[in-house]
Design an enzyme around this catalytic site. Structure first.
Site, PDB file in Angstrom:
ATOM      1  N   HIS A 194      27.090  22.300 -56.177  1.00 17.71           N
ATOM      2  CA  HIS A 194      28.027  22.888 -56.722  1.00 17.71           C
ATOM      3  C   HIS A 194      28.948  21.385 -57.521  1.00 17.71           C
ATOM      4  O   HIS A 194      30.237  22.031 -58.124  1.00 17.71           O
ATOM      5  CB  HIS A 194      28.714  23.249 -54.876  1.00 17.71           C
ATOM      6  CG  HIS A 194      29.687  24.869 -55.769  1.00 17.71           C
ATOM      7  ND1 HIS A 194      28.906  26.201 -55.807  1.00 17.71           N
ATOM      8  CD2 HIS A 194      30.979  24.723 -55.145  1.00 17.71           C
ATOM      9  CE1 HIS A 194      30.081  26.692 -55.794  1.00 17.71           C
ATOM     10  NE2 HIS A 194      31.177  26.099 -55.404  1.00 17.71           N
ATOM     11  N   ARG A 226      27.051  28.980 -60.270  1.00 18.03           N
ATOM     12  CA  ARG A 226      26.599  28.693 -59.208  1.00 18.03           C
ATOM     13  C   ARG A 226      25.063  28.677 -59.257  1.00 18.03           C
ATOM     14  O   ARG A 226      24.915  29.401 -59.953  1.00 18.03           O
ATOM     15  CB  ARG A 226      27.511  30.005 -57.958  1.00 18.03           C
ATOM     16  CG  ARG A 226      28.350  30.554 -57.911  1.00 18.03           C
ATOM     17  CD  ARG A 226      29.080  31.441 -56.412  1.00 18.03           C
ATOM     18  NE  ARG A 226      29.954  31.648 -56.528  1.00 18.03           N
ATOM     19  CZ  ARG A 226      31.142  32.736 -57.340  1.00 18.03           C
ATOM     20  NH1 ARG A 226      30.612  32.746 -58.219  1.00 18.03           N
ATOM     21  NH2 ARG A 226      32.446  32.900 -57.200  1.00 18.03           N
ATOM     22  N   LYS A 246      29.415  37.250 -56.684  1.00 17.28           N
ATOM     23  CA  LYS A 246      30.292  37.035 -55.337  1.00 17.28           C
ATOM     24  C   LYS A 246      30.175  39.057 -55.248  1.00 17.28           C
ATOM     25  O   LYS A 246      31.063  38.938 -56.581  1.00 17.28           O
ATOM     26  CB  LYS A 246      31.009  35.967 -54.790  1.00 17.28           C
ATOM     27  CG  LYS A 246      30.807  34.872 -53.854  1.00 17.28           C
ATOM     28  CD  LYS A 246      31.395  34.500 -53.414  1.00 17.28           C
ATOM     29  CE  LYS A 246      30.530  32.413 -52.807  1.00 17.28           C
ATOM     30  NZ  LYS A 246      31.759  32.027 -52.438  1.00 17.28           N
ATOM     31  N   TYR A 258      41.784  22.667 -58.837  1.00 15.98           N
ATOM     32  CA  TYR A 258      41.431  21.745 -59.894  1.00 15.98           C
ATOM     33  C   TYR A 258      42.663  21.345 -60.217  1.00 15.98           C
ATOM     34  O   TYR A 258      42.580  20.255 -60.684  1.00 15.98           O
ATOM     35  CB  TYR A 258      40.681  22.902 -60.991  1.00 15.98           C
ATOM     36  CG  TYR A 258      39.191  23.750 -60.194  1.00 15.98           C
ATOM     37  CD1 TYR A 258      38.490  22.025 -59.807  1.00 15.98           C
ATOM     38  CD2 TYR A 258      39.181  24.808 -59.637  1.00 15.98           C
ATOM     39  CE1 TYR A 258      37.637  23.153 -59.016  1.00 15.98           C
ATOM     40  CE2 TYR A 258      37.784  25.196 -58.968  1.00 15.98           C
ATOM     41  CZ  TYR A 258      36.917  24.289 -58.388  1.00 15.98           C
ATOM     42  OH  TYR A 258      35.713  24.775 -58.450  1.00 15.98           O
ATOM     43  N   ARG A 314      29.551  22.346 -60.737  1.00 20.70           N
ATOM     44  CA  ARG A 314      30.537  24.055 -61.716  1.00 20.70           C
ATOM     45  C   ARG A 314      32.334  23.398 -61.069  1.00 20.70           C
ATOM     46  O   ARG A 314      33.004  23.216 -61.714  1.00 20.70           O
ATOM     47  CB  ARG A 314      30.542  24.984 -60.012  1.00 20.70           C
ATOM     48  CG  ARG A 314      31.096  26.019 -59.859  1.00 20.70           C
ATOM     49  CD  ARG A 314      30.899  27.184 -58.864  1.00 20.70           C
ATOM     50  NE  ARG A 314      31.669  28.020 -58.423  1.00 20.70           N
ATOM     51  CZ  ARG A 314      32.228  28.791 -59.589  1.00 20.70           C
ATOM     52  NH1 ARG A 314      31.354  29.191 -60.704  1.00 20.70           N
ATOM     53  NH2 ARG A 314      33.424  30.363 -58.731  1.00 20.70           N
ATOM     54  N   HIS A 322      36.507  33.599 -59.880  1.00 24.03           N
ATOM     55  CA  HIS A 322      37.822  33.632 -58.646  1.00 24.03           C
ATOM     56  C   HIS A 322      38.318  35.404 -59.009  1.00 24.03           C
ATOM     57  O   HIS A 322      39.725  35.360 -59.529  1.00 24.03           O
ATOM     58  CB  HIS A 322      38.349  32.640 -58.515  1.00 24.03           C
ATOM     59  CG  HIS A 322      37.521  31.438 -58.735  1.00 24.03           C
ATOM     60  ND1 HIS A 322      38.564  30.091 -58.654  1.00 24.03           N
ATOM     61  CD2 HIS A 322      36.503  30.810 -57.672  1.00 24.03           C
ATOM     62  CE1 HIS A 322      37.129  29.264 -58.500  1.00 24.03           C
ATOM     63  NE2 HIS A 322      35.931  29.400 -57.679  1.00 24.03           N
TER      64      HIS A 322
END
Length: 294
Positions: free
Chosen positions: A240, A146, A170, A275, A243, A266
């Protein structure tokens, strides 16, 4: 009521360890919520019921807020009212009667592998900042990091002798990422020849601006826009986008979905599965374009 919101935001930061950007998102949603309650003459969260919440959501709809924005507000309020009840500031949770509408998941924009090459080659590597930008683009595409992770990357997170780097994502979750040989080459040369000429202090950050200070997300965004225009890319892209492209290209070339999930950081594999929809759509597009009897 403002004090309870402040307590909650501190709770998110200290006890939950949420990233600053996520916490700011909650803060904006709750500020909007507080403004609405004040207009309704409500000065105590105990007086909020499901009809108050429904009126608030209807107000958002009147303001032409996007469905995704309304869904985010519902999520913010759900967590906030759970906190109020958990800490015994209120006896009831009005959000338990509110359903979250389903959101149609839009496929993220990605670059083709050819477009990625054009973008990577756009910066002028004969200049200090051009070489820095080429290095940033190479690392972002090679790792799927990110933009906030790139900005916060520090020297002690690099393990170049093992072609690895560590990043904090995150929720302060740490993950180890491999570096491809091209990204490793640029990063090594940047650290040895370019960064020492940019840094004017003891900055711990890998990527710095022309003042030698930590590079900002806005700085990377602005530079990316410039290089995408130079590369002749017509798509509207953001940091992004690299990414998304990283993940899609891995899957197109046979990578396991679980591996891609780990690389992206994730928590839930359902987030990564979007994806697979992109690769299927691209396959269908190629079929329609090239098969003579499509």
């Amino acid at each position: 009521m403002e004090d309870l919101v402040l307590n909650y935001l501190n709770y998110l930061k200290i006890e939950r360890g949420l990233a600053e950007n996520t916490r700011k998102s909650y803060e904006r949603d709750l500020e909007h919520y507080l403004e609405f309650l004040k207009k309704q003459g409500i000065s105590d969260f105990s007086a909020v019921d499901r009809f108050t919440i429904m009126d608030f959501l209807a107000e958002l709809k009147k303001e032409n807020k996007a469905d995704s924005t309304i869904i985010r507000h519902i999520s913010s309020l759900r967590r906030f009212h759970q906190y109020l009840r958990q800490e015994r500031f209120t006896e009831e949770d009005p959000m338990q009667h509110i359903d979250t509408p389903k959101k149609g998941q839009a496929l993220p924009k990605i670059l083709s592998q050819e477009e990625v090459v054009k973008l990577l080659e756009a910066p002028d590597v004969t200049t200090l900042l051009g070489f820095r930008d080429r290095t940033i683009l190479e690392v972002m595409y090679a790792t799927g990091m990110r933009v906030s992770e790139i900005c916060n990357l520090t020297l002690d997170q690099l393990h170049l002798n093992m072609s690895l780097l560590k990043t904090i994502g995150k929720g302060d979750k740490e993950r180890i990422l491999p570096l491809g040989k091209i990204a490793l080459k640029y990063l090594t040369q940047y650290l040895e020849e370019i960064r020492p000429r940019l840094v004017k202090n003891d900055s711990p950050y890998v990527f710095v601006n022309h003042h030698g200070n930590q590079l900002s997300r806005q700085g990377i965004w602005k530079n990316l826009k410039r290089w995408s225009i130079k590369a002749g890319i017509k798509k509207e892209i953001t940091p992004h986008t690299l990414r998304h492209s990283f993940a899609t290209h891995l899957l197109e070339n046979g990578a396991d979905l679980r591996v891609v999930q780990e690389l992206l950081g994730h928590a839930d594999i359902s987030t990564t599965q979007i994806y697979t929809h992109i690769t299927k759509q691209r396959m269908a597009d190629v079929y329609q374009k090239y098969f003579p009897r499509a």
